[in-house]
Design a protein around this motif. Sequence first.
Motif, PDB file in Angstrom:
ATOM      1  N   ALA A   1       5.421 -10.078 -10.075  1.00  8.69           N
ATOM      2  CA  ALA A   1       3.992 -10.386 -10.002  1.00  8.69           C
ATOM      3  C   ALA A   1       3.184  -9.398 -10.832  1.00  8.69           C
ATOM      4  CB  ALA A   1       3.526 -10.368  -8.548  1.00  8.69           C
ATOM      5  N   LEU A   2       3.584  -8.130 -10.772  1.00 10.37           N
ATOM      6  CA  LEU A   2       2.914  -7.115 -11.582  1.00 10.37           C
ATOM      7  C   LEU A   2       3.159  -7.374 -13.063  1.00 10.37           C
ATOM      8  CD1 LEU A   2       1.319  -4.411 -11.570  1.00 10.37           C
ATOM      9  CD2 LEU A   2       3.535  -3.242 -11.569  1.00 10.37           C
ATOM     10  N   GLN A   3       4.382  -7.659 -13.418  1.00 10.31           N
ATOM     11  CA  GLN A   3       4.733  -7.874 -14.818  1.00 10.31           C
ATOM     12  C   GLN A   3       4.068  -9.115 -15.403  1.00 10.31           C
ATOM     13  OE1 GLN A   3       9.015  -7.802 -14.047  1.00 10.31           O
ATOM     14  NE2 GLN A   3       9.211  -5.943 -15.291  1.00 10.31           N
ATOM     15  N   SER A   4       3.835 -10.118 -14.558  1.00 11.59           N
ATOM     16  CA  SER A   4       3.245 -11.371 -15.048  1.00 11.59           C
ATOM     17  C   SER A   4       1.724 -11.379 -14.967  1.00 11.59           C
ATOM     18  CB  SER A   4       3.797 -12.553 -14.236  1.00 11.59           C
ATOM     19  OG  SER A   4       3.410 -12.458 -12.879  1.00 11.59           O
ATOM     20  N   GLY A   5       1.134 -10.305 -14.429  1.00  9.46           N
ATOM     21  CA  GLY A   5      -0.310 -10.213 -14.350  1.00  9.46           C
ATOM     22  C   GLY A   5      -0.917 -10.810 -13.097  1.00  9.46           C
ATOM     23  N   GLN A   6      -0.090 -11.290 -12.176  1.00 11.25           N
ATOM     24  CA  GLN A   6      -0.619 -11.805 -10.911  1.00 11.25           C
ATOM     25  C   GLN A   6      -1.226 -10.675 -10.076  1.00 11.25           C
ATOM     26  OE1 GLN A   6       2.151 -14.392  -8.715  1.00 11.25           O
ATOM     27  NE2 GLN A   6       3.332 -14.603 -10.595  1.00 11.25           N
ATOM     28  N   ALA A   7      -0.708  -9.455 -10.280  1.00 13.05           N
ATOM     29  CA  ALA A   7      -1.232  -8.270  -9.610  1.00 13.05           C
ATOM     30  C   ALA A   7      -1.473  -7.194 -10.656  1.00 13.05           C
ATOM     31  CB  ALA A   7      -0.244  -7.769  -8.555  1.00 13.05           C
ATOM     32  N   ASP A   8      -2.508  -6.378 -10.423  1.00 18.60           N
ATOM     33  CA  ASP A   8      -2.780  -5.247 -11.306  1.00 18.60           C
ATOM     34  C   ASP A   8      -2.097  -3.984 -10.805  1.00 18.60           C
ATOM     35  OD1 ASP A   8      -4.635  -6.756 -12.925  1.00 18.60           O
ATOM     36  OD2 ASP A   8      -6.116  -6.506 -11.316  1.00 18.60           O
ATOM     37  N   VAL A   9      -1.953  -3.902  -9.475  1.00 19.25           N
ATOM     38  CA  VAL A   9      -1.361  -2.745  -8.812  1.00 19.25           C
ATOM     39  C   VAL A   9      -0.518  -3.239  -7.649  1.00 19.25           C
ATOM     40  CG1 VAL A   9      -1.834  -0.537  -7.668  1.00 19.25           C
ATOM     41  CG2 VAL A   9      -3.462  -1.427  -9.347  1.00 19.25           C
ATOM     42  N   ILE A  10       0.618  -2.591  -7.414  1.00 25.11           N
ATOM     43  CA  ILE A  10       1.420  -2.929  -6.237  1.00 25.11           C
ATOM     44  C   ILE A  10       1.760  -1.654  -5.473  1.00 25.11           C
ATOM     45  CG2 ILE A  10       2.421  -5.047  -7.163  1.00 25.11           C
ATOM     46  CD1 ILE A  10       4.938  -3.491  -7.886  1.00 25.11           C
ATOM     47  N   VAL A  11       1.966  -1.797  -4.166  1.00 29.85           N
ATOM     48  CA  VAL A  11       2.365  -0.670  -3.325  1.00 29.85           C
ATOM     49  C   VAL A  11       3.804  -0.888  -2.893  1.00 29.85           C
ATOM     50  CG1 VAL A  11       1.388  -1.794  -1.260  1.00 29.85           C
ATOM     51  CG2 VAL A  11       1.816   0.674  -1.254  1.00 29.85           C
TER      52      VAL A  11
END
Length: 282
Positions: free
Chosen positions: A196-206
């Motif tokens: 999701a981070l790599q595809s741009g669905q998320a900007d930041v992940i925890v």
Amino acid sequence: MALSLKGRRGYAAGALALTAALALTACGSDTGSSSGTTSATAAGGAKLVQPGKLTVCTNIPYEPFQFKDSSGKIVGFDVDIVDLAAKKLGVTQEIVDIDFAVIKSGAAMAANKCDVAAAGMTITPDRQKNIDFSVPYFDATQALLAKKGTGATSLADVKAKNLKLGAQASTTGLDYVKKEGFDPTEYADSAKELLALQSGQADVIVQDLPVVLTWLKKPDVAAKFEMIGSLDTGEQYGIGLKKGADPVLLKTINDEIAKAKQDGTYEKIFVKWFGKKPGELG
């Protein structure tokens, strides 16, 4: 996984999820009983689900705690820790890959799907209502991984900049950011979270710090993403067992963890998977 890992990983598993999850297996055929009775006794009198095997529930991938290597074998820090107890009992480790929510709810062990759970699982009061835990075997911390250039260095920045936050479902990381006022998008496992981070669905992940550090060892991840902060949540991982656990099995696990920490075995395993000694990860 301070998943609610650091480690890691809300009670979202319903009857449908349990039915589906208990049908999943890994590492060979599964002959474990689900009748509520144990079917074997190991060295020292430990009661086990399968003869000659210590059956372990986990949720992969969760590198470096448990994941498949290039040959398809499940390896990792948790695998090596549990193997200490398996060898002491004179049995082999059998790994079952199922949904984490079914593990942390205690349902998998209550149904005799496995003897223990080793899944980067944080010891929490809520989980202790349904699971017995070994002594802690890993101190966990959460971390924030973001695409480069966000300018964020904290959760406060994530909120101020209105960045899209993602977290792994059923984890302590998810619980932590929710308590901080966030409503992150939830992903079923760590691999989907990273995607999701790599595809741009998320900007930041925890995610748990060791998992983030392992991801950043991969050139394609390190080129585009960076750790922007850590969250010291004071978490500790434990090996989970059925509520009212077999005392011999629990004692064996606890004794082997303590022994490994005393004789240097634990440090060797730690360095093998994290590249640093205990206490040096942060």
